[in-house]
Design an enzyme around this catalytic site. Structure first.
Site, PDB file in Angstrom:
ATOM      1  N   ASP A   1      49.613  24.493  47.863  1.00  0.00           N
ATOM      2  CA  ASP A   1      48.629  25.300  48.421  1.00  0.00           C
ATOM      3  C   ASP A   1      47.226  24.262  48.436  1.00  0.00           C
ATOM      4  O   ASP A   1      46.329  25.085  49.078  1.00  0.00           O
ATOM      5  CB  ASP A   1      48.569  26.517  47.688  1.00  0.00           C
ATOM      6  CG  ASP A   1      47.810  27.783  48.775  1.00  0.00           C
ATOM      7  OD1 ASP A   1      47.530  27.369  49.765  1.00  0.00           O
ATOM      8  OD2 ASP A   1      47.757  28.921  48.049  1.00  0.00           O
TER       9      ASP A   1
ATOM     10  N   SER B   1      39.371  28.040  54.601  1.00  0.00           N
ATOM     11  CA  SER B   1      39.262  28.546  53.096  1.00  0.00           C
ATOM     12  C   SER B   1      38.114  29.073  52.685  1.00  0.00           C
ATOM     13  O   SER B   1      37.230  28.446  52.828  1.00  0.00           O
ATOM     14  CB  SER B   1      39.796  27.045  52.333  1.00  0.00           C
ATOM     15  OG  SER B   1      39.670  27.667  51.014  1.00  0.00           O
TER      16      SER B   1
ATOM     17  N   LYS C   1      44.586  27.936  41.796  1.00  0.00           N
ATOM     18  CA  LYS C   1      44.264  26.985  42.883  1.00  0.00           C
ATOM     19  C   LYS C   1      42.978  27.487  43.716  1.00  0.00           C
ATOM     20  O   LYS C   1      42.477  26.596  44.184  1.00  0.00           O
ATOM     21  CB  LYS C   1      45.509  26.977  43.979  1.00  0.00           C
ATOM     22  CG  LYS C   1      45.733  28.199  44.769  1.00  0.00           C
ATOM     23  CD  LYS C   1      45.007  28.134  45.950  1.00  0.00           C
ATOM     24  CE  LYS C   1      45.187  29.554  46.589  1.00  0.00           C
ATOM     25  NZ  LYS C   1      44.623  29.578  48.024  1.00  0.00           N
TER      26      LYS C   1
ATOM     27  N   TRP D   1      44.482  38.828  55.775  1.00  0.00           N
ATOM     28  CA  TRP D   1      46.026  38.682  55.283  1.00  0.00           C
ATOM     29  C   TRP D   1      46.715  39.720  55.606  1.00  0.00           C
ATOM     30  O   TRP D   1      47.946  39.777  56.213  1.00  0.00           O
ATOM     31  CB  TRP D   1      45.989  37.920  54.138  1.00  0.00           C
ATOM     32  CG  TRP D   1      47.381  37.266  53.584  1.00  0.00           C
ATOM     33  CD1 TRP D   1      47.924  37.805  52.413  1.00  0.00           C
ATOM     34  CD2 TRP D   1      48.357  36.604  54.156  1.00  0.00           C
ATOM     35  NE1 TRP D   1      49.237  37.147  52.235  1.00  0.00           N
ATOM     36  CE2 TRP D   1      49.382  36.319  53.470  1.00  0.00           C
ATOM     37  CE3 TRP D   1      48.221  35.924  55.600  1.00  0.00           C
ATOM     38  CZ2 TRP D   1      50.406  35.701  53.845  1.00  0.00           C
ATOM     39  CZ3 TRP D   1      49.214  35.080  55.785  1.00  0.00           C
ATOM     40  CH2 TRP D   1      50.354  35.072  54.994  1.00  0.00           C
TER      41      TRP D   1
ATOM     42  N   GLU E   1      38.050  34.656  45.931  1.00  0.00           N
ATOM     43  CA  GLU E   1      38.685  34.984  44.638  1.00  0.00           C
ATOM     44  C   GLU E   1      38.734  34.298  43.430  1.00  0.00           C
ATOM     45  O   GLU E   1      38.673  34.623  42.428  1.00  0.00           O
ATOM     46  CB  GLU E   1      40.386  35.207  44.917  1.00  0.00           C
ATOM     47  CG  GLU E   1      40.527  36.619  45.934  1.00  0.00           C
ATOM     48  CD  GLU E   1      40.686  37.855  45.042  1.00  0.00           C
ATOM     49  OE1 GLU E   1      40.108  37.701  43.919  1.00  0.00           O
ATOM     50  OE2 GLU E   1      41.066  38.821  45.416  1.00  0.00           O
TER      51      GLU E   1
END
Length: 320
Positions: free
Chosen positions: A237, A247, A185, A11, A267
């Site tokens: 999200d 993901s 999330k 990212w 995470e």
């Protein structure tokens, strides 16, 4: 704008590459990191090729001196250590943007709280979260994300300078809800992957509805706006986290219940520890989070634990 990105994972590297088309950008990685070694040697990683104008460095002091705005994209649990290093350097007046999601496990604190505790110089601070994967953005597929801060003018500054047709940035006005929703999330994403892994994918719709409701209760108890759970930071999200093949959290959940090795950062695995602690601290029942915790850290069986989530005592859908 002169922009530095701290963190050369997928990212951080994408953000550095993307913003270098309109800004002077420097990408920093930890000295000796495999990711930075590859970028220096090949000028690319598995996802993207670096543009010629993008500068690479392992010198933190030089990277911070270079920029007026600094994006941080690293593992959430490493933020405190990096913030301590930042505090030791002259950064007053700069804008820091946390493009990362998580809650510190040991303290249960949001990432902006962690950063502010360590960086006491006068800086502006924002978070940038929401849906989107490097693979999709690199293919030109647009998405919407949200920026939030405890200073509305900082939110405005980031959105006005970094929003684009590819990544449309919305202005958040609830920092607590934005941070907690974004972190949580990933835990719901692990649960979705576990449902996929045991063949119960059809329950992911119910998981979405109940997951957002669960996190809304926590946000409210912590002093945030519960509606944030239904915004871009959390529910918005879900598609990118609960359904996408890209993901890491969903992949981790599926691999976990299948007994397969998974070597990427998820995470949600450490974050669920922090959420369970926060639920206890604020007196909020978090059945999904507690179930995921029990499977990851207490050896509970997924085939027994996950279906029980949807067999709980009947009550009103929106009861507290």
């Amino acid at each position: 704008m002169k922009l530095t990105v701290l963190g050369c994972g997928r990212w951080g590297t994408f953000l550095a590459c993307y913003h270098s088309a309109r800004n002077e950008v420097m990408l920093w990685g930890r000295p000796g990191s495999r990711a930075m070694a590859q970028l220096k040697a090949e000028r690319k990683n598995s996802y993207i090729e670096l543009p010629e104008q993008l500068q690479l460095t392992e010198d933190l002091a030089g990277a911070l001196e270079f920029a007026e705005a600094v994006i941080i994209s690293i593992s959430a649990q490493q933020l405190r250590d990096l913030a301590k290093k930042i505090q030791a350097l002259p950064v007053a007046g700069k804008t820091f943007i946390l493009c990362m999601k998580g809650i510190e496990v040991e303290s249960g604190k949001r990432l902006t709280q962690v950063f502010r505790e360590e960086v006491t110089q006068p800086v502006r601070l924002a978070v940038w979260v929401g849906p989107g994967h490097v693979q999709d953005f690199s293919a030109g597929i647009p998405n919407c994300m949200v920026v939030d801060s405890d200073e509305p003018e900082t939110t405005d500054y980031v959105v006005e300078n970094l929003s684009s047709d590819l990544i449309r940035l919305y202005k958040g006005r609830d920092l607590i809800g934005t941070e907690v929703g974004a972190a949580a999330k990933n835990v719901i994403g692990i649960a979705a992957g576990m449902l996929d892994g045991i063949g119960y994918s059809s329950l992911k719709g119910a998981l979405m509805a109940r997951g957002a409701r669960e996190i809304a209760r926590l946000i409210r108890a912590m002093g945030g706006n519960e509606l944030s759970a239904y915004g871009l930071c959390h529910l918005g999200d879900y598609e990118a986290t609960l359904f996408s093949a890209h993901s890491h959290n969903r992949q981790f959940g599926e691999s976990f219940v299948k007994g397969e090795h998974f070597d990427h950062l998820a995470e949600g695995a450490p974050t669920v520890k922090a959420l369970v602690k926060l639920g206890e601290e604020y007196g909020v029942d978090l059945p999904i989070c507690k179930t995921i915790y029990s499977m990851l850290y207490e050896g509970c069986s997924a085939k027994e634990a996950l279906p029980r989530l949807f067999q709980r005592t009947v009550k009103g859908e929106f009861d507290y």
